[in-house]
Design an enzyme around this catalytic site. Sequence first.
Site, PDB file in Angstrom:
ATOM      1  N   ARG A  59       0.887  -1.156  -0.041  1.00  0.00           N
ATOM      2  CA  ARG A  59       0.017  -0.100   0.061  1.00  0.00           C
ATOM      3  C   ARG A  59       0.677   1.211   0.001  1.00  0.00           C
ATOM      4  NH1 ARG A  59      -2.043  -3.670   3.431  1.00  0.00           N
ATOM      5  NH2 ARG A  59      -1.034  -2.324   5.118  1.00  0.00           N
ATOM      6  N   GLU A  96       3.728  -6.536  13.965  1.00  0.00           N
ATOM      7  CA  GLU A  96       2.873  -6.674  14.997  1.00  0.00           C
ATOM      8  C   GLU A  96       2.334  -8.242  15.072  1.00  0.00           C
ATOM      9  OE1 GLU A  96       1.659  -4.169  12.320  1.00  0.00           O
ATOM     10  OE2 GLU A  96       3.227  -3.462  13.296  1.00  0.00           O
TER      11      GLU A  96
END
Length: 171
Positions: A59, A96
């Site tokens: 992205r 994460e």
Amino acid sequence: MTDLASYIRDVPDFPKPGILFKDIMPLLANAEAFRTAVDELTEWGRPRTPELVLGAESRGFILGGALAHELGCGFVAARKPGKLPWKTVGVQYALEYGDAELQLHEDAIAPGTRVLIHDDLLATGGTSAAKVRLVEQLGGIVVGICFLVELDFLHGRDALVGHDVHALIHF
């Protein structure tokens, strides 16, 4: 004024259970919101006089490419291993939700080049810190790091201390 945050969609349990994914695709699909985001990132980036914008898979390529165009500078792509056809340098980092690696062509950034790093989202800061290390490994100068979205509660800026950091939307 366009409320950019209203174009960010929450997707629970993606890419794995317990993660609340911030989907920027609705913002990108809306011409006014997309233009506003690019304009605001450009306004922040221009005084930093970058020569290159670095965006990460995938992205970060979208707004990063538009940002580079508006700033009149080049764009370099940080990619996952095996995606670049030339000799590469890489850095591993923790996400994460797992471990990852980013690579650049070894000749993507000449020593002394002023680089603006862009990504769609700042979470824990691991990906962005890896991009900083890639730029510096090649002798580039990080002039700023900008994001569309920042998840403030994850304190990602802590991983980027000493760098000029900016985000348009805060959650």
